[in-house]
Scaffold this motif. Structure first.
Motif, mmCIF file in Angstrom:
data_model
loop_
_atom_site.group_PDB
_atom_site.id
_atom_site.type_symbol
_atom_site.label_atom_id
_atom_site.label_comp_id
_atom_site.label_asym_id
_atom_site.label_seq_id
_atom_site.Cartn_x
_atom_site.Cartn_y
_atom_site.Cartn_z
ATOM 1 N N SER A 199 12.689 0.379 8.442
ATOM 2 C CA SER A 199 13.453 1.024 7.372
ATOM 3 C C SER A 199 13.978 2.389 7.766
ATOM 4 O O SER A 199 14.746 2.995 7.026
ATOM 5 C CB SER A 199 12.602 1.119 6.106
ATOM 6 N N LEU A 200 13.556 2.876 8.941
ATOM 7 C CA LEU A 200 14.114 4.144 9.400
ATOM 8 C C LEU A 200 15.561 3.946 9.840
ATOM 9 O O LEU A 200 16.406 4.823 9.620
ATOM 10 C CB LEU A 200 13.278 4.731 10.545
ATOM 11 N N SER B 220 5.186 8.552 -4.632
ATOM 12 C CA SER B 220 6.590 8.787 -4.280
ATOM 13 C C SER B 220 7.165 9.938 -5.097
ATOM 14 O O SER B 220 7.176 9.882 -6.314
ATOM 15 C CB SER B 220 7.428 7.531 -4.545
ATOM 16 N N PRO C 4 0.814 -1.223 0.000
ATOM 17 C CA PRO C 4 0.000 0.000 0.000
ATOM 18 C C PRO C 4 0.852 1.279 0.000
ATOM 19 O O PRO C 4 1.995 1.249 0.457
ATOM 20 C CB PRO C 4 -0.778 -0.100 1.318
ATOM 21 N N GLU D 95 9.271 -0.740 -8.022
ATOM 22 C CA GLU D 95 8.377 -0.421 -6.899
ATOM 23 C C GLU D 95 7.005 -0.040 -7.429
ATOM 24 O O GLU D 95 6.881 0.865 -8.247
ATOM 25 C CB GLU D 95 8.947 0.743 -6.077
ATOM 26 N N ASN E 180 7.087 -4.118 7.392
ATOM 27 C CA ASN E 180 7.890 -2.905 7.581
ATOM 28 C C ASN E 180 7.259 -2.060 8.696
ATOM 29 O O ASN E 180 6.097 -2.235 9.015
ATOM 30 C CB ASN E 180 7.947 -2.124 6.259
ATOM 31 N N LYS E 181 8.027 -1.162 9.245
ATOM 32 C CA LYS E 181 7.622 -0.361 10.421
ATOM 33 C C LYS E 181 7.474 -1.286 11.629
ATOM 34 O O LYS E 181 6.548 -1.147 12.428
ATOM 35 C CB LYS E 181 6.325 0.412 10.159
ATOM 36 N N SER F 6 3.421 2.503 2.951
ATOM 37 C CA SER F 6 3.870 1.374 3.765
ATOM 38 C C SER F 6 5.394 1.370 3.944
ATOM 39 O O SER F 6 5.923 0.564 4.699
ATOM 40 C CB SER F 6 3.390 0.046 3.160
ATOM 41 N N GLY F 7 6.056 2.291 3.243
ATOM 42 C CA GLY F 7 7.498 2.413 3.424
ATOM 43 C C GLY F 7 8.313 1.695 2.366
ATOM 44 O O GLY F 7 9.490 1.406 2.588
ATOM 45 N N LYS F 8 7.714 1.467 1.209
ATOM 46 C CA LYS F 8 8.424 0.755 0.137
ATOM 47 C C LYS F 8 9.675 1.516 -0.295
ATOM 48 O O LYS F 8 10.760 0.937 -0.396
ATOM 49 C CB LYS F 8 7.504 0.557 -1.080
ATOM 50 N N SER F 9 9.519 2.822 -0.561
ATOM 51 C CA SER F 9 10.669 3.594 -1.045
ATOM 52 C C SER F 9 11.766 3.650 0.005
ATOM 53 O O SER F 9 12.956 3.545 -0.310
ATOM 54 C CB SER F 9 10.231 5.014 -1.426
ATOM 55 N N THR F 10 11.359 3.810 1.257
ATOM 56 C CA THR F 10 12.341 3.866 2.343
ATOM 57 C C THR F 10 13.061 2.524 2.465
ATOM 58 O O THR F 10 14.284 2.471 2.609
ATOM 59 C CB THR F 10 11.639 4.229 3.668
ATOM 60 N N ALA G 280 11.164 -5.569 9.285
ATOM 61 C CA ALA G 280 12.079 -4.481 8.943
ATOM 62 C C ALA G 280 11.672 -3.156 9.587
ATOM 63 O O ALA G 280 10.487 -2.872 9.738
ATOM 64 C CB ALA G 280 12.141 -4.299 7.423
ATOM 65 N N GLY H 158 11.800 7.823 -0.472
ATOM 66 C CA GLY H 158 11.280 7.982 0.880
ATOM 67 C C GLY H 158 11.482 9.425 1.328
ATOM 68 O O GLY H 158 12.147 10.190 0.646
ATOM 69 N N ASP H 159 10.905 9.818 2.465
ATOM 70 C CA ASP H 159 11.080 11.219 2.841
ATOM 71 C C ASP H 159 12.107 11.415 3.940
ATOM 72 O O ASP H 159 12.512 12.520 4.232
ATOM 73 C CB ASP H 159 9.727 11.876 3.197
ATOM 74 N N ARG H 160 12.565 10.335 4.550
ATOM 75 C CA ARG H 160 13.563 10.501 5.608
ATOM 76 C C ARG H 160 14.916 9.935 5.197
ATOM 77 O O ARG H 160 15.949 10.474 5.530
ATOM 78 C CB ARG H 160 13.110 9.802 6.885
HETATM 79 N N1 LIG Z 1 8.038 4.217 11.874
HETATM 80 C C1 LIG Z 1 8.447 3.872 10.654
HETATM 81 N N2 LIG Z 1 8.184 4.670 9.612
HETATM 82 C C2 LIG Z 1 8.608 4.307 8.376
HETATM 83 C C3 LIG Z 1 9.327 3.098 8.167
HETATM 84 N N3 LIG Z 1 9.596 2.992 6.851
HETATM 85 C C4 LIG Z 1 9.085 4.089 6.256
HETATM 86 N N4 LIG Z 1 8.484 4.894 7.178
HETATM 87 C C5 LIG Z 1 7.796 6.174 6.939
HETATM 88 O O1 LIG Z 1 6.584 5.909 6.231
HETATM 89 C C6 LIG Z 1 6.294 6.983 5.355
HETATM 90 C C7 LIG Z 1 6.073 6.467 3.940
HETATM 91 O O2 LIG Z 1 7.300 5.970 3.440
HETATM 92 P P1 LIG Z 1 7.553 5.729 1.890
HETATM 93 O O3 LIG Z 1 8.849 5.008 1.790
HETATM 94 O O4 LIG Z 1 7.406 6.971 1.112
HETATM 95 O O5 LIG Z 1 6.327 4.745 1.557
HETATM 96 P P2 LIG Z 1 5.823 4.197 0.138
HETATM 97 O O6 LIG Z 1 4.670 5.058 -0.268
HETATM 98 O O7 LIG Z 1 5.381 2.800 0.394
HETATM 99 O O8 LIG Z 1 6.968 4.263 -0.829
HETATM 100 C C8 LIG Z 1 7.460 7.950 5.459
HETATM 101 O O9 LIG Z 1 7.111 8.982 6.335
HETATM 102 C C9 LIG Z 1 8.570 7.086 6.028
HETATM 103 O O10 LIG Z 1 9.515 7.844 6.729
HETATM 104 C C10 LIG Z 1 9.597 2.266 9.301
HETATM 105 O O11 LIG Z 1 10.199 1.188 9.215
HETATM 106 N N5 LIG Z 1 9.122 2.706 10.514
#
Ligand SMILES: Nc1nc2c(ncn2[C@@H]2O[C@H](COP(=O)(O)OP(=O)(O)O)[C@@H](O)[C@H]2O)c(=O)[nH]1
Ligand SMILES: [Mg+2]
Length: 324
Positions: A236-237, A91, A59, A148, A195-196, A62-66, A234, A100-102
């Motif tokens: 991913s942060l 993304s 979804p 992705e 993830n997360k 969900s943190g795919k890019s991160t 995982a 990802g944004d971080r």
């Molecule tokens: N707490 C937490 N936040 C995460 C993790 N991985 C990604 N995020 C955050 O989830 C949000 C969406 O991440 P993103 O990689 O853009 O998700 P995508 O839309 O699936 O590609 C961002 O604010 C990330 O920093 C994780 O493992 N833990």
């Protein structure tokens, strides 16, 4: 040199010598579609077919890019030269560096190539744009190639499903396991990632997935060799789990080779692309025919009840199918 005067063959040569700008231009030509994209496909086809293709889906948010950015670190540390195609419209990717944004990775530093592909607005859409883009990156020498996608929509599931290894990402507390099951993602997953895992409910999410896998086993959807998709936890942060994920990807790749399943996967990929290409051409021919004087006459005849709906469509497609 005039921009349009460079042929795909010349561009590919420059791209293969390490010029990232040329890689970007080849991908733009693929996105454009039409004759020029066909030329790029013809040029890159003989030089492609060896790269490992990894699909990652789940979804939005969900943190795919991160996760991918963490995975890229592991992959480049292993001495490989990965590329990423992101078809996740949420993304904010540029041809440069944002994932990802971080967590950000400077693609130019590591030799990684990252590119987003528009889901709409080019001929053939995702079903043709992604294989075309993968072929370019493969021919240039990138390996592995990560795709992705958000796991919604049949085309996206299809594109992901034709990867060598498909990773499905779920999060704690979201009922993702159930959603993945509904979207048909459970069946295409070779590896799951929760993830997360730093958030509450990560163990429950894992248990949900295990349960879904148990149920799918009961309905007979399991891998013919009895392999059960592993679940990787995982965060991913901070990157934890990314080494385990890469190990799982490598193990799955070895499994495909040792069981001979790799051939089937690649045949399925070739078939899916061929199907999309042929469907695209048939639809274009149909559009042309239905708007021609002969086509309009058939529409009139149908409206006047001179012919049946079946006869009308038969009349319409007959000349298309007779072309050789
Ligand atoms: N707490 C937490 N936040 C995460 C993790 N991985 C990604 N995020 C955050 O989830 C949000 C969406 O991440 P993103 O990689 O853009 O998700 P995508 O839309 O699936 O590609 C961002 O604010 C990330 O920093 C994780 O493992 N833990
Ligand atoms: Mg993303």
């Amino acid at each position: 040199m005039k921009r349009d005067s460079v042929s795909p063959t010349d561009l590919l040569q420059v791209a293969r010598s390490g010029n990232r700008h040329a890689v970007g231009r080849l991908l733009s030509l693929v996105e454009k579609g039409g004759t020029i994209a066909d030329e790029v496909a013809a040029t890159t086809h003989p030089l492609s077919g060896d790269a490992r293709i990894i699909g990652i889906t789940g979804p939005p948010g969900s943190g795919k890019s991160t996760l991918v950015s963490q995975l890229l670190k592991v992959i480049t540390q292993a001495g490989l030269k990965p590329a990423v195609i992101a078809v996740d419209p949420s993304s904010p990717l540029t041809g440069g560096a944002i994932l990802g944004d971080r967590v950000r990775i400077d693609a130019t530093d590591t030799g990684t190539f990252i590119r987003s592909i528009a889901t709409r607005g080019h001929a053939g859409g995702l079903a043709l744009g992604v294989p075309g883009g993968v072929r370019v990156l493969d021919a240039v020498g990138y390996d592995p190639i990560i795709i992705e996608t958000v796991g919604v929509g049949q085309v996206e599931v299809d594109v992901t499903a034709t990867a060598d290894t498909t990773i499905v990402v779920a999060n704690p507390g979201t009922g993702d396991a159930v959603q993945a099951n509904k979207a048909g993602l459970l069946e295409v997953a070779d590896i799951f990632v929760v993830n997360k895992s730093d958030l509450a409910g990560a163990d429950d999410a894992r248990r949900d997935l295990e349960l879904m896998l148990d149920l799918s086993h009961m309905t007979g959807q399991e891998d013919p060799t009895g392999r059960r998709p592993p679940i990787v936890m995982a965060n991913s942060l901070d990157g934890s789990g990314s080494i385990e994920l890469w190990s799982a990807i490598v193990a799955h790749g070895n499994h495909l080779v040792s069981t001979g399943q790799i051939k089937g996967r690649r045949a399925a990929r070739a078939r899916a692309e061929l199907h999309s290409r042929a469907a695209d051409r048939l639809l274009a021919a149909l559009d042309q025919t239905i708007d021609s004087p002969a086509g309009r006459a058939i529409v009139d005849a149908l409206q006047n009840k001179d012919i049946s709906p079946t006869e009308a469509s038969d009349q319409l497609i007959r000349p298309i199918l007779r072309q050789d």
